[in-house]
Write an enzyme that holds these catalytic residues in place. Structure first.
Site, PDB file in Angstrom:
ATOM      1  N   SER A  52      41.666  12.778  36.488  1.00 47.22           N
ATOM      2  CA  SER A  52      42.621  13.657  35.237  1.00 47.22           C
ATOM      3  C   SER A  52      42.427  15.146  36.706  1.00 47.22           C
ATOM      4  O   SER A  52      42.929  14.984  37.385  1.00 47.22           O
ATOM      5  CB  SER A  52      43.063  14.288  33.708  1.00 47.22           C
ATOM      6  OG  SER A  52      43.858  14.673  33.210  1.00 47.22           O
ATOM      7  N   TRP A  81      53.555  11.813  32.630  1.00 50.23           N
ATOM      8  CA  TRP A  81      53.332  13.170  33.700  1.00 50.23           C
ATOM      9  C   TRP A  81      53.070  12.981  34.853  1.00 50.23           C
ATOM     10  O   TRP A  81      52.838  13.898  35.884  1.00 50.23           O
ATOM     11  CB  TRP A  81      52.932  14.049  32.363  1.00 50.23           C
ATOM     12  CG  TRP A  81      52.053  14.932  33.128  1.00 50.23           C
ATOM     13  CD1 TRP A  81      51.249  16.088  32.945  1.00 50.23           C
ATOM     14  CD2 TRP A  81      53.709  16.122  32.305  1.00 50.23           C
ATOM     15  NE1 TRP A  81      51.143  17.206  32.078  1.00 50.23           N
ATOM     16  CE2 TRP A  81      52.652  17.289  32.350  1.00 50.23           C
ATOM     17  CE3 TRP A  81      55.007  16.195  32.348  1.00 50.23           C
ATOM     18  CZ2 TRP A  81      53.371  18.865  32.622  1.00 50.23           C
ATOM     19  CZ3 TRP A  81      55.100  17.731  32.517  1.00 50.23           C
ATOM     20  CH2 TRP A  81      54.543  18.272  32.574  1.00 50.23           C
ATOM     21  N   HIS A  88      47.976   8.544  29.617  1.00 48.53           N
ATOM     22  CA  HIS A  88      46.543   9.758  30.445  1.00 48.53           C
ATOM     23  C   HIS A  88      45.676   8.882  29.559  1.00 48.53           C
ATOM     24  O   HIS A  88      45.010   9.657  27.888  1.00 48.53           O
ATOM     25  CB  HIS A  88      47.952  10.582  29.948  1.00 48.53           C
ATOM     26  CG  HIS A  88      46.406  11.578  30.377  1.00 48.53           C
ATOM     27  ND1 HIS A  88      46.075  11.116  32.287  1.00 48.53           N
ATOM     28  CD2 HIS A  88      45.706  12.383  30.517  1.00 48.53           C
ATOM     29  CE1 HIS A  88      45.545  12.091  32.367  1.00 48.53           C
ATOM     30  NE2 HIS A  88      45.210  12.904  31.372  1.00 48.53           N
ATOM     31  N   LYS A 142      42.041  15.345  39.949  1.00 51.17           N
ATOM     32  CA  LYS A 142      41.959  15.931  41.599  1.00 51.17           C
ATOM     33  C   LYS A 142      40.687  16.435  42.246  1.00 51.17           C
ATOM     34  O   LYS A 142      41.307  16.705  43.257  1.00 51.17           O
ATOM     35  CB  LYS A 142      43.019  17.483  40.833  1.00 51.17           C
ATOM     36  CG  LYS A 142      44.116  16.836  40.013  1.00 51.17           C
ATOM     37  CD  LYS A 142      45.113  17.946  39.123  1.00 51.17           C
ATOM     38  CE  LYS A 142      45.124  18.132  37.729  1.00 51.17           C
ATOM     39  NZ  LYS A 142      46.826  17.788  37.925  1.00 51.17           N
TER      40      LYS A 142
END
Ligand code: GCU
Length: 430
Positions: free
Chosen positions: A269, A360, A411, A273
């Site tokens: 998540s 998402w 997620h 990144k």
């Protein structure tokens, strides 16, 4: 199918044969499409799309509403010149793309003078029944008579030969040494890694720079920033966390038990990144694993599917450089897109993970980004994933330097994700 040719000369017998042949072909075709009832490529389930639409109204989860977009070609320079050699890539194109990401997305790291001291604050021998050694290290960064400290835990298996290391950027917590050894945590399954011959180290992002917009004064950025530099392009949390991953790597590489050529950085998540940015900024990482990193991570900004630039920069203004905010609602104006971030990892290896309920993060955008980074891997003569269609659920795809999976569920970073990643790491490192 040659049915048109067959039909012209049918006798009754051959008509039967033709029927049988047609039936067999139809059966064969349907078994290709749905072997064991499972589709051959992942597509989002309608129920999941609806659930996401309900949870996040106002965002796009409809594939047919993705705007048409044109991605910048990683192998065409800003002046329109084709990049055709590895030398050109290394000397000019890679530095140019890296600079664009620094100045438009993640920010420029300060040019501060600092020193780093690593101190052992905890130690456990003979861990996990395989003679692994776990150590908790306090890293203190000093600059201009001020300092900032953060801890990490590193676990190294007992081995006759140097071992690979995985630096995990943990966006949830620091797992202190005793907990690391005594309790299993699927988010960082140390025992699993150690038993497979990997050393691993983890730190908590917020210990480096608090993951809250109002806490700038309490983090590493306040220590290292030069107030005279341009506000718009100054680094923020994601970049400072990536920087910390490099400091943990510094320590790991000082250990004789670690093989400096087999190093990985991983995160989920927001930390996924960060892992991509760490791999881009620090070429000592031989392998990067980004799990469900979504917007501002692996997924393509121009698709604006799920989370978009406007939303991420509004809710998390402390993650990206201020200038990134100016692309809110105009992703097509960005001078880069995220496939070029992945291309910066070449010729090293990269692994991307998605989850089927996590629209998402735009699984399709994450996968497509990996494929679109491909021409740079080709330039190096490396094998890589080329198929535009995604693999089916829970069926990792590994091709040369690139790997991808999409698993069932929400997620999260799970033991299943780590298992797939470790299989890929084995293929790269062993
Ligand atoms: C939010 C955010 C994502 C991020 C995620 C996380 O959902 O919108 O961009 O990846 O938090 O870090 O868990």
């Amino acid at each position: 199918m040659a049915s048109g040719v067959l039909t012209g000369s049918l006798t009754q017998q051959s008509a039967m044969n033709h029927l049988r042949l047609t039936f067999a072909l139809v059966l064969a075709a349907s078994s290709v499409a749905t072997a064991h009832g499972a589709p051959q490529t992942w597509i989002a389930k309608q129920s999941v799309i609806k659930a996401n639409q309900k949870k996040r109204p106002g965002f796009n989860f409809d594939e047919s509403k993705v705007p048409s977009y044109k991605l910048p070609d990683p192998l065409v320079s800003a002046t329109g010149k084709a990049v055709t050699t590895v030398q050109d890539w290394k000397d000019s194109q890679r530095p140019a793309i890296l600079k664009l990401f620094r100045e438009h997305v993640y920010g420029v790291r300060p040019d501060a003078h600092y020193t780093v001291v690593h101190k052992e604050v905890g130690r456990r021998e003979n861990a996990f029944g395989v003679g692994a050694t776990a150590r908790q290290i306090r890293t203190t960064v000093k600059s201009n008579d001020k300092s900032h400290s953060f801890d990490f835990v590193i676990v190294i298996p007992n081995s006759d030969a140097p071992v690979p290391v995985i630096v995990h950027i943990n966006n949830r917590y620091l797992i202190p040494i005793d907990k690391t050894v005594d309790e299993f945590d699927p988010f960082w399954p140390v025992e699993k890694m150690v038993r497979r011959g990997y050393a691993t180290a983890a730190f908590h992002t917020s210990d480096v720079d608090p993951d809250e917009p109002g806490r700038y004064a309490d983090g590493i950025r306040a220590l290292l920033d030069d107030p005279g530099t341009d506000q718009g392009t100054r680094w923020r949390c994601l970049s400072s966390w990536a920087w910390a991953a490099s400091r943990v790597l510094d320590f790991a590489l000082e250990q004789p038990e670690i093989d400096s050529s087999r190093t990985a950085v991983a995160g989920n998540s927001r930390a996924g990144k960060t892992a991509l940015w760490a791999g881009a900024e620090d070429e000592r990482f031989a392998l990067t694993y980004s799990n469900e990193s979504g917007c501002g991570g692996a997924s393509l900004s121009r698709r604006a599917y799920g989370e978009n630039v406007a939303r991420i920069t509004a809710v998390f203004p402390h993650w990206f450089c201020e200038r990134f905010t100016s692309y809110s609602g105009r992703e097509e104006a960005l001078p880069v897109d995220q496939h070029q971030l992945i291309s910066l990892l070449a010729p090293r290896a990269v692994y991307v993970g998605s989850a089927d309920e996590d629209l998402w993060a735009d699984p399709k955008g994450e996968y497509t980004s990996l494929v679109k980074a491909g021409p740079v891997f080709d330039l190096f003569g490396l094998k890589r994933i080329k198929q535009p269609e995604m693999p089916p659920l829970n069926t990792p795809r590994q091709v040369g330097s690139t790997g991808y999976h999409i698993r069932t569920g929400r997620h999260n970073l799970t033991e299943q994700d780590w298992g797939y990643f470790l299989d890929f790491a084995d293929s790269i490192f062993k």
